[in-house]
Design a protein around this motif. Structure first.
Motif, PDB file in Angstrom:
ATOM      1  N   PRO A   1       0.938  -1.269  -0.076  1.00  0.00           N
ATOM      2  CA  PRO A   1       0.262   0.061  -0.010  1.00  0.00           C
ATOM      3  C   PRO A   1       0.950   1.127   0.244  1.00  0.00           C
ATOM      4  O   PRO A   1       1.808   1.405   0.602  1.00  0.00           O
ATOM      5  CB  PRO A   1      -0.716  -0.127   1.406  1.00  0.00           C
ATOM      6  CG  PRO A   1      -0.782  -1.626   1.427  1.00  0.00           C
ATOM      7  CD  PRO A   1       0.315  -2.241   1.163  1.00  0.00           C
TER       8      PRO A   1
ATOM      9  N   ARG B   1      -0.870   1.812  -5.490  1.00  0.00           N
ATOM     10  CA  ARG B   1      -1.697   0.822  -4.655  1.00  0.00           C
ATOM     11  C   ARG B   1      -2.056   1.771  -3.605  1.00  0.00           C
ATOM     12  O   ARG B   1      -1.463   2.241  -2.782  1.00  0.00           O
ATOM     13  CB  ARG B   1      -0.568  -0.302  -4.338  1.00  0.00           C
ATOM     14  CG  ARG B   1      -1.877  -1.453  -3.682  1.00  0.00           C
ATOM     15  CD  ARG B   1      -0.787  -2.702  -3.245  1.00  0.00           C
ATOM     16  NE  ARG B   1      -0.308  -3.436  -4.385  1.00  0.00           N
ATOM     17  CZ  ARG B   1      -1.044  -4.232  -5.087  1.00  0.00           C
ATOM     18  NH1 ARG B   1      -2.181  -4.647  -4.957  1.00  0.00           N
ATOM     19  NH2 ARG B   1      -0.340  -4.834  -6.092  1.00  0.00           N
ATOM     20  N   ASP B   2      -3.589   1.516  -3.523  1.00  0.00           N
ATOM     21  CA  ASP B   2      -4.154   2.608  -2.204  1.00  0.00           C
ATOM     22  C   ASP B   2      -4.059   1.654  -0.639  1.00  0.00           C
ATOM     23  O   ASP B   2      -3.518   0.682  -0.857  1.00  0.00           O
ATOM     24  CB  ASP B   2      -5.489   2.984  -2.665  1.00  0.00           C
ATOM     25  CG  ASP B   2      -6.617   1.980  -2.465  1.00  0.00           C
ATOM     26  OD1 ASP B   2      -6.323   0.833  -1.922  1.00  0.00           O
ATOM     27  OD2 ASP B   2      -7.652   2.200  -3.060  1.00  0.00           O
ATOM     28  N   GLU B   3      -4.560   2.514   0.049  1.00  0.00           N
ATOM     29  CA  GLU B   3      -4.421   1.906   1.549  1.00  0.00           C
ATOM     30  C   GLU B   3      -5.260   0.404   1.574  1.00  0.00           C
ATOM     31  O   GLU B   3      -4.885  -0.308   2.446  1.00  0.00           O
ATOM     32  CB  GLU B   3      -4.863   2.766   2.498  1.00  0.00           C
ATOM     33  CG  GLU B   3      -6.039   3.517   2.241  1.00  0.00           C
ATOM     34  CD  GLU B   3      -6.395   4.744   1.275  1.00  0.00           C
ATOM     35  OE1 GLU B   3      -5.542   4.513   0.378  1.00  0.00           O
ATOM     36  OE2 GLU B   3      -6.939   5.631   1.874  1.00  0.00           O
ATOM     37  N   THR B   4      -6.059   0.407   0.823  1.00  0.00           N
ATOM     38  CA  THR B   4      -6.882  -0.898   0.799  1.00  0.00           C
ATOM     39  C   THR B   4      -6.390  -2.052   0.091  1.00  0.00           C
ATOM     40  O   THR B   4      -6.713  -3.123  -0.039  1.00  0.00           O
ATOM     41  CB  THR B   4      -8.356  -0.549   0.348  1.00  0.00           C
ATOM     42  OG1 THR B   4      -8.526  -0.435  -1.083  1.00  0.00           O
ATOM     43  CG2 THR B   4      -9.084   0.712   1.118  1.00  0.00           C
ATOM     44  N   GLY B   5      -5.363  -1.744  -0.685  1.00  0.00           N
ATOM     45  CA  GLY B   5      -4.742  -2.581  -1.624  1.00  0.00           C
ATOM     46  C   GLY B   5      -5.041  -2.783  -2.886  1.00  0.00           C
ATOM     47  O   GLY B   5      -4.476  -3.460  -3.803  1.00  0.00           O
ATOM     48  N   ALA B   6      -6.180  -1.641  -3.342  1.00  0.00           N
ATOM     49  CA  ALA B   6      -6.395  -1.478  -4.685  1.00  0.00           C
ATOM     50  C   ALA B   6      -5.607  -0.744  -5.634  1.00  0.00           C
ATOM     51  O   ALA B   6      -4.940  -0.144  -5.134  1.00  0.00           O
ATOM     52  CB  ALA B   6      -7.897  -0.814  -4.519  1.00  0.00           C
TER      53      ALA B   6
ATOM     54  N   ARG C   1      -4.625   1.455  -8.810  1.00  0.00           N
ATOM     55  CA  ARG C   1      -5.365   2.606  -9.459  1.00  0.00           C
ATOM     56  C   ARG C   1      -4.333   3.309 -10.292  1.00  0.00           C
ATOM     57  O   ARG C   1      -3.317   3.314 -10.045  1.00  0.00           O
ATOM     58  CB  ARG C   1      -5.924   3.559  -8.274  1.00  0.00           C
ATOM     59  CG  ARG C   1      -6.961   2.810  -7.607  1.00  0.00           C
ATOM     60  CD  ARG C   1      -7.647   3.946  -6.464  1.00  0.00           C
ATOM     61  NE  ARG C   1      -8.323   3.311  -5.529  1.00  0.00           N
ATOM     62  CZ  ARG C   1      -9.774   2.958  -5.681  1.00  0.00           C
ATOM     63  NH1 ARG C   1     -10.239   2.990  -7.018  1.00  0.00           N
ATOM     64  NH2 ARG C   1     -10.392   2.236  -4.921  1.00  0.00           N
TER      65      ARG C   1
ATOM     66  N   ARG D   1      -1.207   8.991   3.120  1.00  0.00           N
ATOM     67  CA  ARG D   1      -2.245   8.526   2.111  1.00  0.00           C
ATOM     68  C   ARG D   1      -3.087   9.480   1.374  1.00  0.00           C
ATOM     69  O   ARG D   1      -4.115   9.731   1.106  1.00  0.00           O
ATOM     70  CB  ARG D   1      -3.250   8.050   3.032  1.00  0.00           C
ATOM     71  CG  ARG D   1      -2.980   6.680   3.994  1.00  0.00           C
ATOM     72  CD  ARG D   1      -3.965   6.133   4.757  1.00  0.00           C
ATOM     73  NE  ARG D   1      -3.480   5.071   5.547  1.00  0.00           N
ATOM     74  CZ  ARG D   1      -4.402   4.337   6.461  1.00  0.00           C
ATOM     75  NH1 ARG D   1      -5.723   4.586   6.425  1.00  0.00           N
ATOM     76  NH2 ARG D   1      -4.082   3.372   6.934  1.00  0.00           N
TER      77      ARG D   1
ATOM     78  N   SER E   1      -7.040  12.213  -2.362  1.00  0.00           N
ATOM     79  CA  SER E   1      -7.019  10.929  -1.847  1.00  0.00           C
ATOM     80  C   SER E   1      -6.490   9.713  -2.707  1.00  0.00           C
ATOM     81  O   SER E   1      -6.282  10.100  -3.683  1.00  0.00           O
ATOM     82  CB  SER E   1      -8.443  10.319  -1.299  1.00  0.00           C
ATOM     83  OG  SER E   1      -8.989   9.948  -2.382  1.00  0.00           O
TER      84      SER E   1
ATOM     85  N   ARG F   1      -7.942   7.540  -3.934  1.00  0.00           N
ATOM     86  CA  ARG F   1      -8.996   7.237  -4.809  1.00  0.00           C
ATOM     87  C   ARG F   1      -9.232   8.244  -5.759  1.00  0.00           C
ATOM     88  O   ARG F   1      -9.941   8.233  -6.912  1.00  0.00           O
ATOM     89  CB  ARG F   1     -10.347   7.059  -4.010  1.00  0.00           C
ATOM     90  CG  ARG F   1     -10.580   5.894  -3.096  1.00  0.00           C
ATOM     91  CD  ARG F   1     -11.560   5.770  -2.117  1.00  0.00           C
ATOM     92  NE  ARG F   1     -11.753   4.692  -1.670  1.00  0.00           N
ATOM     93  CZ  ARG F   1     -12.644   3.487  -2.142  1.00  0.00           C
ATOM     94  NH1 ARG F   1     -13.215   3.954  -3.011  1.00  0.00           N
ATOM     95  NH2 ARG F   1     -12.469   2.372  -1.302  1.00  0.00           N
TER      96      ARG F   1
END
Ligand code: FES
Length: 295
Positions: free
Chosen positions: A56, A73-78, A80, A104, A116, A118
């Motif tokens: 992350p 890789r965002d903080e949730t693991g996704a 983008r 973040r 963010s 996202r």
């Protein structure tokens, strides 16, 4: 040895004189712009491995044509992907090619707008904001991202066709028994070619230059020494259809087991390879499907 029935195909070569592209297609800015719009800005392009941005907050940037892209890789693991461009005055958000964010947030170095992971605008530095200003109107420009077996692809089109996998040429083969997901980057080689991109691909797809330019390669792959890439490139191929010698079949030279400089494997061989795949380095398939390792 009897030739495979699939080898009873006509010669791959030209049967009539074909004009080349006009020279301006290789140097004119309008032609380049057309290429970008028609091909590079609407195709799925492999940009890195998932393992390159494994944790992350890890990110990488890449340039496609005139466009700067950031994958993270965002903080949730996704995973983008965004245009690496601030929505305020268009500053480049990240100037590093690869790193790990310290927070973040993606914060613009110019006037400190923060986004963010996202891509939502969450903070602006200005004390007074004009009436009607709504952060929701200034999200980062998001890009389509698709992962296929550990390879990360992006597509700059607003509405891309399908996924990266759906754009593959099925005739190139099935790699389902190759352990692609578990591969990690061991070495990175960057080459900058001072030519129009089409020059490179045209060169890649022919071997007329091989005998003079790639002498070592032509010794490893003897058919290249004849200026051909595969059996069916030879107008006289039918006369040699039963000849399994490397200079006619496209096999590697005797004793070579893979496409390395000395012909020897220098790493572990994938354990799940089929016998046909193990022999692939030694027997080039007919037709013009490119070998994944070079030519
Ligand atoms: S250009 Fe990014 S904050 Fe101003």
């Amino acid at each position: 040895m009897q030739p495979d029935p699939s080898e009873r195909a006509p010669c791959n070569g030209l049967t009539s004189l074909q004009p080349t592209l006009p020279s301006a297609d290789y140097w004119h800015a309008d032609a380049y712009r057309r290429d970008l719009d028609a091909i590079w800005y609407r195709s799925w392009l492999m940009v890195c491995r998932e393992a390159d941005i494994a944790e992350p907050l890890a990110f990488r940037t890449v340039r496609i044509g005139s466009q700067e892209i950031v994958m993270l890789r965002d903080e949730t693991g996704a995973l983008r992907a965004f245009h690496n461009t601030c929505r305020h005055r268009g500053s480049q958000l990240s100037q590093e090619s690869a790193e790990r964010l310290k927070a973040r947030l993606l914060t613009c170095p110019y006037h400190a707008w923060s986004y963010s992971l996202r891509g939502d605008l969450v903070r602006v530095a200005s004390k007074s904001l004009p009436e009607g200003f709504d952060k929701a109107d200034y999200t980062l420009y998001r890009l389509a991202l698709s992962v296929w077996r550990g390879f990360v692809f992006v597509n700059l089109a607003e509405h891309p066709d399908g996924s990266a996998e759906s754009s593959f040429d099925r005739a190139s083969g099935d790699l389902s028994n190759w352990p692609l997901e578990s591969l990690v980057t061991g070495h990175r080689l960057t080459k900058v070619m001072n030519c129009n991109w089409k020059i490179f691909w045209e060169n890649f797809n022919e071997c007329l230059h091989c005998p003079g330019v790639h002498k070592d390669l032509s010794r490893l792959v003897p058919i290249y020494g004849r200026g051909l890439m595969a059996r069916h490139d030879d107008p006289e191929w039918a006369r040699h259809a039963d000849n399994d010698a490397p200079e006619f079949s496209g096999r590697l030279r005797a004793g070579a087991e893979t496409w390395s400089r000395d012909g020897h494997a220098h790493g572990p061989v994938f354990s799940g390879l089929t016998p046909a795949e193990r022999a692939a380095g030694r027997a080039r398939p007919s037709g013009s499907v490119q070998n994944a390792f070079g030519r």
